[in-house]
Design a protein around this motif. Structure first.
Motif, PDB file in Angstrom:
ATOM      1  N   PRO A 200       6.433  73.197   3.030  1.00 41.36           N
ATOM      2  CA  PRO A 200       6.919  73.401   1.655  1.00 41.36           C
ATOM      3  C   PRO A 200       7.725  74.685   1.503  1.00 41.36           C
ATOM      4  CG  PRO A 200       4.656  72.621   1.620  1.00 41.36           C
ATOM      5  CD  PRO A 200       4.988  72.903   3.060  1.00 41.36           C
ATOM      6  N   GLU A 201       7.289  75.751   2.165  1.00 41.07           N
ATOM      7  CA  GLU A 201       7.996  77.028   2.055  1.00 41.07           C
ATOM      8  C   GLU A 201       9.374  76.953   2.708  1.00 41.07           C
ATOM      9  OE1 GLU A 201       3.718  77.374   1.694  1.00 41.07           O
ATOM     10  OE2 GLU A 201       4.950  76.617   3.358  1.00 41.07           O
ATOM     11  N   SER A 202       9.429  76.317   3.873  1.00 42.73           N
ATOM     12  CA  SER A 202      10.706  76.180   4.571  1.00 42.73           C
ATOM     13  C   SER A 202      11.666  75.285   3.793  1.00 42.73           C
ATOM     14  CB  SER A 202      10.477  75.610   5.970  1.00 42.73           C
ATOM     15  OG  SER A 202      11.703  75.379   6.628  1.00 42.73           O
ATOM     16  N   GLN A 203      11.137  74.224   3.194  1.00 45.37           N
ATOM     17  CA  GLN A 203      11.988  73.334   2.399  1.00 45.37           C
ATOM     18  C   GLN A 203      12.563  74.066   1.192  1.00 45.37           C
ATOM     19  OE1 GLN A 203      13.301  70.563   2.983  1.00 45.37           O
ATOM     20  NE2 GLN A 203      13.326  69.139   1.260  1.00 45.37           N
ATOM     21  N   ALA A 204      11.742  74.860   0.533  1.00 48.66           N
ATOM     22  CA  ALA A 204      12.217  75.614  -0.630  1.00 48.66           C
ATOM     23  C   ALA A 204      13.335  76.571  -0.234  1.00 48.66           C
ATOM     24  CB  ALA A 204      11.058  76.379  -1.266  1.00 48.66           C
ATOM     25  N   ALA A 205      13.174  77.242   0.898  1.00 46.96           N
ATOM     26  CA  ALA A 205      14.202  78.172   1.362  1.00 46.96           C
ATOM     27  C   ALA A 205      15.475  77.431   1.756  1.00 46.96           C
ATOM     28  CB  ALA A 205      13.671  78.980   2.545  1.00 46.96           C
ATOM     29  N   LEU A 207      16.575  74.541   0.549  1.00 47.29           N
ATOM     30  CA  LEU A 207      17.260  74.090  -0.665  1.00 47.29           C
ATOM     31  C   LEU A 207      17.991  75.249  -1.337  1.00 47.29           C
ATOM     32  CD1 LEU A 207      14.548  71.724  -2.198  1.00 47.29           C
ATOM     33  CD2 LEU A 207      16.632  71.064  -0.993  1.00 47.29           C
ATOM     34  N   LYS A 208      17.318  76.373  -1.434  1.00 42.15           N
ATOM     35  CA  LYS A 208      17.929  77.534  -2.090  1.00 42.15           C
ATOM     36  C   LYS A 208      19.180  77.993  -1.354  1.00 42.15           C
ATOM     37  CE  LYS A 208      16.790  82.096  -3.955  1.00 42.15           C
ATOM     38  NZ  LYS A 208      15.714  83.119  -4.118  1.00 42.15           N
ATOM     39  N   ALA A 209      19.139  77.912  -0.017  1.00 43.43           N
ATOM     40  CA  ALA A 209      20.281  78.345   0.791  1.00 43.43           C
ATOM     41  C   ALA A 209      21.383  77.292   0.854  1.00 43.43           C
ATOM     42  CB  ALA A 209      19.809  78.690   2.199  1.00 43.43           C
ATOM     43  N   GLY A 210      21.079  76.065   0.417  1.00 45.59           N
ATOM     44  CA  GLY A 210      22.059  74.986   0.507  1.00 45.59           C
ATOM     45  C   GLY A 210      22.294  74.521   1.926  1.00 45.59           C
ATOM     46  N   ASP A 211      21.299  74.719   2.796  1.00 47.99           N
ATOM     47  CA  ASP A 211      21.453  74.399   4.213  1.00 47.99           C
ATOM     48  C   ASP A 211      20.884  73.012   4.521  1.00 47.99           C
ATOM     49  OD1 ASP A 211      22.010  74.633   6.885  1.00 47.99           O
ATOM     50  OD2 ASP A 211      20.241  75.858   7.347  1.00 47.99           O
ATOM     51  N   CYS A 235      25.812  72.208 -14.429  1.00 45.29           N
ATOM     52  CA  CYS A 235      26.559  73.178 -13.623  1.00 45.29           C
ATOM     53  C   CYS A 235      25.820  74.517 -13.610  1.00 45.29           C
ATOM     54  CB  CYS A 235      27.956  73.379 -14.193  1.00 45.29           C
ATOM     55  SG  CYS A 235      28.938  71.867 -14.318  1.00 45.29           S
ATOM     56  N   GLY A 236      25.543  75.017 -12.415  1.00 46.42           N
ATOM     57  CA  GLY A 236      24.918  76.325 -12.287  1.00 46.42           C
ATOM     58  C   GLY A 236      23.428  76.358 -12.534  1.00 46.42           C
ATOM     59  N   GLN A 237      22.808  75.213 -12.822  1.00 43.88           N
ATOM     60  CA  GLN A 237      21.371  75.187 -13.069  1.00 43.88           C
ATOM     61  C   GLN A 237      20.621  75.570 -11.787  1.00 43.88           C
ATOM     62  OE1 GLN A 237      18.457  73.415 -12.416  1.00 43.88           O
ATOM     63  NE2 GLN A 237      17.336  73.957 -14.261  1.00 43.88           N
ATOM     64  N   ALA A 238      19.556  76.351 -11.921  1.00 43.83           N
ATOM     65  CA  ALA A 238      18.879  76.914 -10.749  1.00 43.83           C
ATOM     66  C   ALA A 238      18.348  75.854  -9.797  1.00 43.83           C
ATOM     67  CB  ALA A 238      17.745  77.831 -11.205  1.00 43.83           C
ATOM     68  N   GLN A 239      17.880  74.720 -10.339  1.00 41.47           N
ATOM     69  CA  GLN A 239      17.318  73.666  -9.502  1.00 41.47           C
ATOM     70  C   GLN A 239      18.357  72.633  -9.063  1.00 41.47           C
ATOM     71  OE1 GLN A 239      14.026  73.891  -8.506  1.00 41.47           O
ATOM     72  NE2 GLN A 239      14.276  75.866  -9.503  1.00 41.47           N
ATOM     73  N   ASN A 240      19.613  72.885  -9.383  1.00 37.77           N
ATOM     74  CA  ASN A 240      20.703  71.984  -8.991  1.00 37.77           C
ATOM     75  C   ASN A 240      21.128  72.330  -7.565  1.00 37.77           C
ATOM     76  OD1 ASN A 240      22.967  70.377  -8.762  1.00 37.77           O
ATOM     77  ND2 ASN A 240      24.050  71.254 -10.511  1.00 37.77           N
ATOM     78  N   GLY A 242      22.107  70.594  -5.086  1.00 44.51           N
ATOM     79  CA  GLY A 242      23.257  69.919  -4.508  1.00 44.51           C
ATOM     80  C   GLY A 242      24.584  70.498  -4.947  1.00 44.51           C
ATOM     81  N   ARG A 243      24.551  71.492  -5.849  1.00 44.38           N
ATOM     82  CA  ARG A 243      25.761  72.165  -6.356  1.00 44.38           C
ATOM     83  C   ARG A 243      26.698  71.183  -7.060  1.00 44.38           C
ATOM     84  NH1 ARG A 243      22.122  74.986  -3.282  1.00 44.38           N
ATOM     85  NH2 ARG A 243      22.821  77.108  -2.827  1.00 44.38           N
ATOM     86  N   TYR A 244      26.115  70.220  -7.745  1.00 44.51           N
ATOM     87  CA  TYR A 244      26.912  69.261  -8.515  1.00 44.51           C
ATOM     88  C   TYR A 244      27.353  69.912  -9.818  1.00 44.51           C
ATOM     89  CZ  TYR A 244      27.892  65.164 -11.453  1.00 44.51           C
ATOM     90  OH  TYR A 244      28.474  64.248 -12.298  1.00 44.51           O
ATOM     91  N   CYS A 245      28.544  69.549 -10.284  1.00 42.83           N
ATOM     92  CA  CYS A 245      29.024  70.080 -11.560  1.00 42.83           C
ATOM     93  C   CYS A 245      29.933  69.057 -12.233  1.00 42.83           C
ATOM     94  CB  CYS A 245      29.775  71.394 -11.349  1.00 42.83           C
ATOM     95  SG  CYS A 245      30.274  72.196 -12.901  1.00 42.83           S
ATOM     96  N   ASN A 246      29.561  68.657 -13.441  1.00 37.69           N
ATOM     97  CA  ASN A 246      30.369  67.752 -14.248  1.00 37.69           C
ATOM     98  C   ASN A 246      30.378  68.331 -15.660  1.00 37.69           C
ATOM     99  OD1 ASN A 246      31.277  65.645 -15.964  1.00 37.69           O
ATOM    100  ND2 ASN A 246      30.649  64.098 -14.473  1.00 37.69           N
ATOM    101  N   LEU A 247      31.425  69.078 -15.980  1.00 37.75           N
ATOM    102  CA  LEU A 247      31.490  69.764 -17.268  1.00 37.75           C
ATOM    103  C   LEU A 247      31.484  68.782 -18.434  1.00 37.75           C
ATOM    104  CD1 LEU A 247      34.108  72.538 -16.394  1.00 37.75           C
ATOM    105  CD2 LEU A 247      31.648  72.835 -16.737  1.00 37.75           C
ATOM    106  N   GLY A 248      32.103  67.612 -18.228  1.00 40.23           N
ATOM    107  CA  GLY A 248      32.116  66.607 -19.288  1.00 40.23           C
ATOM    108  C   GLY A 248      30.720  66.107 -19.604  1.00 40.23           C
ATOM    109  N   ALA A 249      29.933  65.819 -18.560  1.00 42.89           N
ATOM    110  CA  ALA A 249      28.559  65.363 -18.765  1.00 42.89           C
ATOM    111  C   ALA A 249      27.719  66.460 -19.409  1.00 42.89           C
ATOM    112  CB  ALA A 249      27.948  64.929 -17.439  1.00 42.89           C
TER     113      ALA A 249
END
Length: 321
Positions: A200-205, A207-211, A235-240, A242-249
């Protein structure tokens, strides 16, 4: 997850990510109740609990794959769409779990959310599996992947365009089996999957690193609302992760929260969800079950999609916890 120990009346041990330890405690007769289980341990709990002790209800949740849009292969929406439509969700859920409380899912918001009307679904959801697989192959070829697309390439270019996806996950029997089923569904498309088990700790790290390419994700919410399932992709949400961003949505979600009645709010949120589903930042697979194990003498349990069963609501032989 909460387990109720018979040796310590009035107290509960909180056991996040320790479902199997709680199940073993129930099996060894040292606890009377295990509450709030999700995906982990569900098969074992059902096997040892049987019809007398095992309780389950569809969760306010979604199991699926978070896609890292920073990866070149997965940055193409055609690839994400192809991968999403190639999975036979009813077959996956039926073969792996065979539980009516676990529901195939093609939307971002699960159907267990109250008052969200008909769940939003991508246009391909009503197609046959054969139609979806054919379209998936076409999309991958169009995106430059697959045997037909790479036949005229040099060996080096063809190798560079090979479809290889790593799925990072917190190690567990259920997660492994789901990822294996997904890999089997993608194999006819020429997609090779590598499963990367982590703590769990490695997975959290990670995800945070985007690796990561994709990450196996179990989302269970305690709030009966579509918002947690949509705002996670803002956009920019801490738990996002996957770095997805859709300003319209994002604008639709913001507008929905300002509208005066639930019908208007729901309609606007469904528009936002439909816009996100075209991009497929998350590949939904199924709704998990919220499960509990209870001794015959334990009373007071009632179904809860949010899993908010409190030990204080239970009664042992007619007495409260």
């Amino acid at each position: 997850m909460v387990s109720r120990a018979r040796t310590s009346p009035g107290t509960c041990a909180s056991c996040p990510s320790k479902a199997r330890r709680a199940i073993q405690a129930f099996r060894s007769n040292t606890v009377d109740a295990v509450l709030g289980g999700a995906l982990e341990g569900v098969a074992d709990a059902r096997a040892i609990g049987g019809v007398q002790s095992f309780r389950a209800t569809p969760a306010l949740g979604a199991v699926g794959l978070t896609v890292n849009l920073q990866r070149p292969l997965l940055a193409d929406a055609r690839v994400r769409r192809a991968l999403a439509m190639a999975i036979d969700r009813p077959a996956l859920v039926g073969r792996l779990f065979n539980m009516r409380e676990m529901l195939p899912l093609v939307s971002l918001v699960p159907p267990t959310v109250t008052g969200y009307a008909s769940p939003t679904a991508p246009d391909w959801a009503a197609w046959s599996l054969a139609q979806r697989q054919t379209e998936a192959r076409r999309l991958l070829i169009e995106a430059g992947y697959g045997e037909a697309a790479t036949a005229a390439m040099s060996p080096d270019d063809a190798e560079a365009n090979a479809l290889r996806i790593e799925i990072s996950f917190v190690d567990g029997v259920e997660a492994r089996s789901v990822i294996q089923a997904v890999a089997e569904a993608w194999a006819p498309l020429g997609v090779a999957v590598r499963a990367l088990a982590r703590s769990p700790e490695s997975q959290a790290a990670t995800l945070k690193a985007g690796d990561f390419d994709m990450a196996f994700d179990v989302r269970v919410e305690s709030v009966d609302s579509p918002l947690p399932f949509l705002r996670v992709f803002a956009c920019g949400q801490a738990q996002n992760f996957g770095r997805y961003c859709n300003l319209g949505a994002d604008a639709m979600i913001t507008l929905a929260q300002s509208l005066p009645n639930i019908v208007q709010r729901t309609a606007e949120l469904q528009k936002a969800e439909a816009a996100m589903l075209k991009d497929m930042p998350f590949l939904p697979l199924f709704v998990p079950a919220r499960w509990s194990l209870l001794r015959a003498e334990v009373e007071g349990w009632s179904p809860s999609s949010a899993g908010a069963v409190q030990a204080s609501s239970l009664r042992w032989g007619g007495k409260g916890a």
